[in-house]
Design a protein around this motif. Structure first.
Motif, PDB file in Angstrom:
ATOM      1  N   MET A   1       0.856  -1.173   0.000  1.00  0.00           N
ATOM      2  CA  MET A   1       0.000   0.000   0.000  1.00  0.00           C
ATOM      3  C   MET A   1       0.895   1.226   0.000  1.00  0.00           C
ATOM      4  SD  MET A   1      -2.961   1.086   2.752  1.00  0.00           S
ATOM      5  CE  MET A   1      -4.408   0.572   1.887  1.00  0.00           C
ATOM      6  N   THR A   2       0.627   2.154  -0.904  1.00  0.00           N
ATOM      7  CA  THR A   2       1.427   3.373  -0.986  1.00  0.00           C
ATOM      8  C   THR A   2       0.974   4.364   0.081  1.00  0.00           C
ATOM      9  OG1 THR A   2      -0.081   4.496  -2.506  1.00  0.00           O
ATOM     10  CG2 THR A   2       1.626   3.074  -3.493  1.00  0.00           C
ATOM     11  N   ASN A   3       1.811   5.393   0.308  1.00  0.00           N
ATOM     12  CA  ASN A   3       1.455   6.428   1.274  1.00  0.00           C
ATOM     13  C   ASN A   3       0.168   7.132   0.852  1.00  0.00           C
ATOM     14  OD1 ASN A   3       3.536   5.984   3.037  1.00  0.00           O
ATOM     15  ND2 ASN A   3       4.850   7.563   2.187  1.00  0.00           N
ATOM     16  N   GLN A   4       0.014   7.390  -0.451  1.00  0.00           N
ATOM     17  CA  GLN A   4      -1.186   8.061  -0.943  1.00  0.00           C
ATOM     18  C   GLN A   4      -2.430   7.215  -0.673  1.00  0.00           C
ATOM     19  OE1 GLN A   4      -1.480  11.214  -2.073  1.00  0.00           O
ATOM     20  NE2 GLN A   4      -3.666  10.836  -1.968  1.00  0.00           N
ATOM     21  N   GLU A   5      -2.341   5.915  -0.924  1.00  0.00           N
ATOM     22  CA  GLU A   5      -3.471   5.026  -0.659  1.00  0.00           C
ATOM     23  C   GLU A   5      -3.801   5.001   0.836  1.00  0.00           C
ATOM     24  OE1 GLU A   5      -3.009   1.720  -4.215  1.00  0.00           O
ATOM     25  OE2 GLU A   5      -1.736   1.547  -2.435  1.00  0.00           O
ATOM     26  N   LEU A   6      -2.762   4.998   1.673  1.00  0.00           N
ATOM     27  CA  LEU A   6      -2.967   5.025   3.121  1.00  0.00           C
ATOM     28  C   LEU A   6      -3.632   6.331   3.545  1.00  0.00           C
ATOM     29  CD1 LEU A   6      -2.601   3.735   5.890  1.00  0.00           C
ATOM     30  CD2 LEU A   6      -0.307   4.696   5.954  1.00  0.00           C
ATOM     31  N   ASN A   7      -3.152   7.453   3.003  1.00  0.00           N
ATOM     32  CA  ASN A   7      -3.752   8.753   3.325  1.00  0.00           C
ATOM     33  C   ASN A   7      -5.215   8.798   2.882  1.00  0.00           C
ATOM     34  OD1 ASN A   7      -1.397   9.701   4.460  1.00  0.00           O
ATOM     35  ND2 ASN A   7      -0.697  10.698   2.605  1.00  0.00           N
ATOM     36  N   ASP A   8      -5.510   8.272   1.685  1.00  0.00           N
ATOM     37  CA  ASP A   8      -6.896   8.233   1.201  1.00  0.00           C
ATOM     38  C   ASP A   8      -7.767   7.390   2.127  1.00  0.00           C
ATOM     39  OD1 ASP A   8      -6.152   9.805  -0.932  1.00  0.00           O
ATOM     40  OD2 ASP A   8      -6.081   8.154  -2.376  1.00  0.00           O
ATOM     41  N   LEU A   9      -7.249   6.236   2.561  1.00  0.00           N
ATOM     42  CA  LEU A   9      -7.996   5.369   3.470  1.00  0.00           C
ATOM     43  C   LEU A   9      -8.277   6.083   4.790  1.00  0.00           C
ATOM     44  CD1 LEU A   9      -9.206   2.569   4.103  1.00  0.00           C
ATOM     45  CD2 LEU A   9      -6.943   1.895   4.920  1.00  0.00           C
TER      46      LEU A   9
ATOM     47  N   SER B   1      -7.394  -6.370   6.035  1.00  0.00           N
ATOM     48  CA  SER B   1      -6.330  -7.377   6.031  1.00  0.00           C
ATOM     49  C   SER B   1      -6.028  -7.805   4.598  1.00  0.00           C
ATOM     50  CB  SER B   1      -6.737  -8.613   6.829  1.00  0.00           C
ATOM     51  OG  SER B   1      -6.911  -8.290   8.178  1.00  0.00           O
ATOM     52  N   THR B   2      -4.751  -7.885   4.285  1.00  0.00           N
ATOM     53  CA  THR B   2      -4.294  -8.452   3.019  1.00  0.00           C
ATOM     54  C   THR B   2      -3.209  -9.462   3.356  1.00  0.00           C
ATOM     55  OG1 THR B   2      -2.505  -6.889   2.617  1.00  0.00           O
ATOM     56  CG2 THR B   2      -4.703  -6.226   1.871  1.00  0.00           C
ATOM     57  N   GLN B   3      -2.631 -10.064   2.343  1.00  0.00           N
ATOM     58  CA  GLN B   3      -1.532 -11.005   2.591  1.00  0.00           C
ATOM     59  C   GLN B   3      -0.306 -10.285   3.126  1.00  0.00           C
ATOM     60  OE1 GLN B   3      -0.948 -12.948  -1.178  1.00  0.00           O
ATOM     61  NE2 GLN B   3      -2.624 -14.394  -0.836  1.00  0.00           N
ATOM     62  N   GLU B   4      -0.170  -8.992   2.793  1.00  0.00           N
ATOM     63  CA  GLU B   4       1.023  -8.225   3.163  1.00  0.00           C
ATOM     64  C   GLU B   4       0.924  -7.535   4.525  1.00  0.00           C
ATOM     65  OE1 GLU B   4       1.082  -5.569  -0.096  1.00  0.00           O
ATOM     66  OE2 GLU B   4       1.716  -7.090  -1.517  1.00  0.00           O
ATOM     67  N   PHE B   5      -0.284  -7.110   4.913  1.00  0.00           N
ATOM     68  CA  PHE B   5      -0.418  -6.342   6.146  1.00  0.00           C
ATOM     69  C   PHE B   5      -1.850  -6.381   6.666  1.00  0.00           C
ATOM     70  CE2 PHE B   5      -1.349  -3.502   2.666  1.00  0.00           C
ATOM     71  CZ  PHE B   5      -2.510  -2.892   3.073  1.00  0.00           C
ATOM     72  N   THR B   6      -2.007  -5.867   7.898  1.00  0.00           N
ATOM     73  CA  THR B   6      -3.319  -5.682   8.504  1.00  0.00           C
ATOM     74  C   THR B   6      -3.347  -4.296   9.120  1.00  0.00           C
ATOM     75  OG1 THR B   6      -3.574  -8.027   9.012  1.00  0.00           O
ATOM     76  CG2 THR B   6      -4.909  -6.493  10.295  1.00  0.00           C
ATOM     77  N   ILE B   7      -4.428  -3.555   8.853  1.00  0.00           N
ATOM     78  CA  ILE B   7      -4.618  -2.230   9.434  1.00  0.00           C
ATOM     79  C   ILE B   7      -5.916  -2.265  10.218  1.00  0.00           C
ATOM     80  CG2 ILE B   7      -5.131   0.188   8.956  1.00  0.00           C
ATOM     81  CD1 ILE B   7      -3.452   0.021   6.488  1.00  0.00           C
ATOM     82  N   GLU B   8      -5.849  -1.786  11.457  1.00  0.00           N
ATOM     83  CA  GLU B   8      -7.050  -1.655  12.281  1.00  0.00           C
ATOM     84  C   GLU B   8      -7.148  -0.207  12.731  1.00  0.00           C
ATOM     85  OE1 GLU B   8      -7.983  -4.657  15.265  1.00  0.00           O
ATOM     86  OE2 GLU B   8      -6.299  -5.838  14.490  1.00  0.00           O
ATOM     87  N   MET B   9      -8.324   0.392  12.534  1.00  0.00           N
ATOM     88  CA  MET B   9      -8.566   1.763  12.972  1.00  0.00           C
ATOM     89  C   MET B   9      -9.808   1.762  13.848  1.00  0.00           C
ATOM     90  SD  MET B   9      -7.869   4.044   9.606  1.00  0.00           S
ATOM     91  CE  MET B   9      -8.133   2.902   8.254  1.00  0.00           C
ATOM     92  N   GLU B  10      -9.741   2.528  14.917  1.00  0.00           N
ATOM     93  CA  GLU B  10     -10.885   2.629  15.811  1.00  0.00           C
ATOM     94  C   GLU B  10     -11.000   4.064  16.278  1.00  0.00           C
ATOM     95  OE1 GLU B  10     -12.685   0.502  19.807  1.00  0.00           O
ATOM     96  OE2 GLU B  10     -10.944  -0.349  18.817  1.00  0.00           O
TER      97      GLU B  10
END
Length: 139
Positions: A1-9, A24-33
């Protein structure tokens, strides 16, 4: 995931009514609360509200806005002086502050050669995408 994609998310999460998100993907997991806030205070009708301050009291000039959701830091460390203060002249690309999102620090650069006319956020404040951080006058 690029920085731009992360910022958009991050921006989409901030703008949504979701309180939790897990990706969750094969490469990483992001959790936001998001912290659940207390019920909103009652809205005062516009007729009963106090008159607005005159617009002349607001600092003039363009705004440097937050490119992402995060925590505003005026300096690189608590014991360090702020990157910029009111009246400082800065060059295009010079860092004016840091934004922290998900333990990642991002320098926010000046968009042009300019003079800082107002610092709109306090150190440690949470900022939303597009929220003004500084006012400036181009040099």
């Amino acid at each position: 995931m690029t920085n731009q994609e992360l910022n958009d998310l991050l921006a989409r999460f901030e703008g949504s009514s979701l309180s939790k998100l897990k990706l969750s993907t094969q490469e990483f997991t992001i959790e936001m609360e998001r912290a659940v806030s207390a019920p909103a205070a009652p809205v005062i009708p516009a007729a009963a509200a106090a008159p607005a301050a005159p617009t002349a009291a607001e600092p003039e000039g363009d705004a440097i806005t937050a490119p992402m959701v995060g925590t505003f830091y005026a300096a690189s460390a608590p014991e360090q002086p702020p990157f910029v203060q009111v009246g400082d002249r800065v060059r295009k690309g010079q860092p004016v502050c840091l934004l922290e999102a998900m333990k990642m620090m991002s320098e926010i650069p000046a968009p042009c050669d300019c003079e800082i006319t107002a610092v709109l956020k306090e150190n440690g404040a949470l900022v939303s995408f597009g929220e003004p951080l500084f006012r400036y006058q181009p040099c």
